[in-house]
Design an enzyme around this catalytic site. Structure first.
Site, PDB file in Angstrom:
ATOM      1  N   TYR A   1       0.807  -1.225   0.000  1.00  0.00           N
ATOM      2  CA  TYR A   1       0.000   0.000   0.000  1.00  0.00           C
ATOM      3  C   TYR A   1       0.839   1.274   0.000  1.00  0.00           C
ATOM      4  O   TYR A   1       0.315   2.356  -0.267  1.00  0.00           O
ATOM      5  CB  TYR A   1      -0.948   0.016   1.208  1.00  0.00           C
ATOM      6  CG  TYR A   1      -2.185  -0.819   1.002  1.00  0.00           C
ATOM      7  CD1 TYR A   1      -2.128  -2.204   1.099  1.00  0.00           C
ATOM      8  CD2 TYR A   1      -3.419  -0.227   0.716  1.00  0.00           C
ATOM      9  CE1 TYR A   1      -3.258  -2.979   0.917  1.00  0.00           C
ATOM     10  CE2 TYR A   1      -4.554  -0.993   0.527  1.00  0.00           C
ATOM     11  CZ  TYR A   1      -4.468  -2.366   0.626  1.00  0.00           C
ATOM     12  OH  TYR A   1      -5.593  -3.127   0.435  1.00  0.00           O
TER      13      TYR A   1
ATOM     14  N   LYS B   1       3.486 -15.240   5.576  1.00  0.00           N
ATOM     15  CA  LYS B   1       3.841 -16.098   4.439  1.00  0.00           C
ATOM     16  C   LYS B   1       5.353 -16.259   4.489  1.00  0.00           C
ATOM     17  O   LYS B   1       6.081 -15.830   3.580  1.00  0.00           O
ATOM     18  CB  LYS B   1       3.349 -15.453   3.125  1.00  0.00           C
ATOM     19  CG  LYS B   1       3.487 -16.334   1.887  1.00  0.00           C
ATOM     20  CD  LYS B   1       2.490 -17.481   1.829  1.00  0.00           C
ATOM     21  CE  LYS B   1       2.790 -18.350   0.617  1.00  0.00           C
ATOM     22  NZ  LYS B   1       1.988 -19.593   0.602  1.00  0.00           N
TER      23      LYS B   1
ATOM     24  N   ASP C   1      -2.462 -18.413   3.256  1.00  0.00           N
ATOM     25  CA  ASP C   1      -3.341 -19.328   2.510  1.00  0.00           C
ATOM     26  C   ASP C   1      -4.027 -20.303   3.462  1.00  0.00           C
ATOM     27  O   ASP C   1      -5.229 -20.556   3.365  1.00  0.00           O
ATOM     28  CB  ASP C   1      -2.567 -20.058   1.390  1.00  0.00           C
ATOM     29  CG  ASP C   1      -1.176 -20.530   1.810  1.00  0.00           C
ATOM     30  OD1 ASP C   1      -0.768 -20.276   2.970  1.00  0.00           O
ATOM     31  OD2 ASP C   1      -0.493 -21.158   0.978  1.00  0.00           O
TER      32      ASP C   1
ATOM     33  N   ASP D   1      -6.338  -6.975   4.195  1.00  0.00           N
ATOM     34  CA  ASP D   1      -7.416  -6.560   3.297  1.00  0.00           C
ATOM     35  C   ASP D   1      -8.158  -7.783   2.770  1.00  0.00           C
ATOM     36  O   ASP D   1      -9.385  -7.847   2.803  1.00  0.00           O
ATOM     37  CB  ASP D   1      -6.819  -5.767   2.131  1.00  0.00           C
ATOM     38  CG  ASP D   1      -7.877  -5.380   1.115  1.00  0.00           C
ATOM     39  OD1 ASP D   1      -8.928  -4.868   1.532  1.00  0.00           O
ATOM     40  OD2 ASP D   1      -7.659  -5.627  -0.091  1.00  0.00           O
TER      41      ASP D   1
ATOM     42  N   ASP E   1     -12.237  -9.524   3.921  1.00  0.00           N
ATOM     43  CA  ASP E   1     -13.414  -9.726   3.053  1.00  0.00           C
ATOM     44  C   ASP E   1     -13.931 -11.156   3.230  1.00  0.00           C
ATOM     45  O   ASP E   1     -15.135 -11.396   3.274  1.00  0.00           O
ATOM     46  CB  ASP E   1     -13.083  -9.469   1.578  1.00  0.00           C
ATOM     47  CG  ASP E   1     -13.434  -8.046   1.147  1.00  0.00           C
ATOM     48  OD1 ASP E   1     -13.363  -7.141   2.005  1.00  0.00           O
ATOM     49  OD2 ASP E   1     -13.793  -7.841  -0.036  1.00  0.00           O
TER      50      ASP E   1
END
Ligand code: IPM
Ligand code: MN
Length: 352
Positions: free
Chosen positions: A137, A189, A223, A247, A251
């Site tokens: 970002y 990750k 993941d 982000d 969702d």
């Protein structure tokens, strides 16, 4: 009587409609719990940009710093190229006001349908602490030979120890204060992003071991986090992660709690001014139809009151919302609630 100055940014699309209901409920809470809210509205958004050519006045952040909190509807306009308003208003305010935490509760309320089979409110109740100033970002990167077969595009994942550490400390403190499972999960990750999430992971364990021995630490790759958020959401208490993963997973979290009609969030600067917003977008196709679900905005308002220290009022709003989802609404989807936007606001306000 305590009094708070609130900057209201209704924004685009259905933003003004949901903000109106949010303010209605906030006012009802102020009346019931004896405090005062003074509002000032700002017209930042797509219409203003189209009218004036200015995305955000340079004075905006300084102006907003004078308030106790900011209450935002939605940013995003169908006639404006994607990215301009999002980067120019929402992200710019998050950065300039240094709102380094994006707090996003994932909580299934009674009566709300979740796409997760055999899961109920007792299984879905955790909070994502999304870092809100760094990562891809920051916009560090660039493009060369654009439009040619050799085009190169770079957008870097950027974090410094300071950003990581203040976010982790917030997450540990929050987990302690929440006092549920006392478990903080780092979502990263480390198997691929061997620089950035290695920094996160080392800081996570160093800080946790030294200052938060009472908090259990877990680590999940992003993941796998997605997988467990669907299969075993009851495992989670608090998840902390970087901006981009945060982000994405919020969702996913939002849809498991009933979708964008209910998902609320706060962009927090614990030492400055914070901004509360529904995490969904401006839903332009529903604009001015009085069908959009205002509960996400109402719940953001409750988070705002909690942040301001009006905890009892915040809890009362949440209770009233739960009563409405359990006993009134047919669905949380726009146009399918069995009530209009204004009626849902009335139901919550009257329940206080
Ligand atoms: C969110 C949104 C924003 C983000 C967009 C609109 C820039 O998706 O608040 O989650 O990516 O942070
Ligand atoms: Mn998002």
């Amino acid at each position: 009587m305590k009094s708070y100055k609130i900057a209201v940014l209704p924004g685009d699309g259905t933003g003004p409609e949901v903000v109106r209901e949010g303010v209605k409920v906030l006012d009802a809470a102020a009346k019931a719990y004896n405090f005062k809210l003074e509002y000032q509205t700002f017209d930042f958004g797509g219409d203003r940009y189209i009218r004036t050519g200015e995305v955000l006045p340079n004075s905006a952040a300084d102006e907003l710093r004078k308030f106790d909190a900011i209450f935002l509807g939605a940013i995003g306009h169908p006639d404006v190229k994607p990215g301009i308003l999002e980067k120019g208003i929402l992200l710019r305010l998050r950065f300039e006001l240094d709102q380094y935490i994006n707090l996003r509760p994932v909580k299934l309320y009674p009566g709300v349908e979740t796409p997760l089979k055999d899961k109920g409110p007792e299984h879905i109740d955790y909070v994502v602490v999304r870092e809100n100033t760094g990562d891809v970002y920051t916009g560090i990167g660039g493009v060369t030979m654009k439009g040619t077969p050799s085009e190169v595009a770079i957008q870097s994942m950027v974090y410094n120890r300071f950003q990581v550490e203040r976010c982790l400390r917030y997450a540990f403190e929050y987990t302690r204060k929440r006092n549920k499972k006392k478990t903080l999960a780092l979502c990263g990750k480390t198997n691929v992003l061997t620089y950035v999430y290695d920094l996160w992971e080392r800081a996570f364990h160093e800080i946790g071991e030294k200052d938060y021995p009472d908090i259990k630490r877990e680590y999940y790759h992003v993941d796998a986090t997605c997988m467990w958020m669907v299969k075993n959401p009851e495992w989670f208490d608090v998840i902390v992660t970087g901006n981009m993963f945060g982000d994405i997973i919020t969702d996913l979290g939002a849809i498991t709690q009933g979708g964008m009609g209910i998902a609320a969030g706060g962009n927090l600067n614990p030492e400055g001014v914070s901004m509360f917003e529904p995490i969904g977008g401006s839903a332009p196709k529903y604009t001015n139809k009085n069908v959009i679900n205002p509960l996400a905005a109402i719940c953001s308002g409750a988070m705002m009151l909690d942040h301001l220290g009006e905890t009892t009022a915040a809890q009362a709003i949440e209770k009233s919302v739960m009563n409405v989802t359990a006993n009134k609404l047919k669905s949380l989807a726009a146009g399918k609630m069995g009530y209009s936007t204004t009626e849902v606001g009335d139901l919550v306000a009257n329940g206080l």
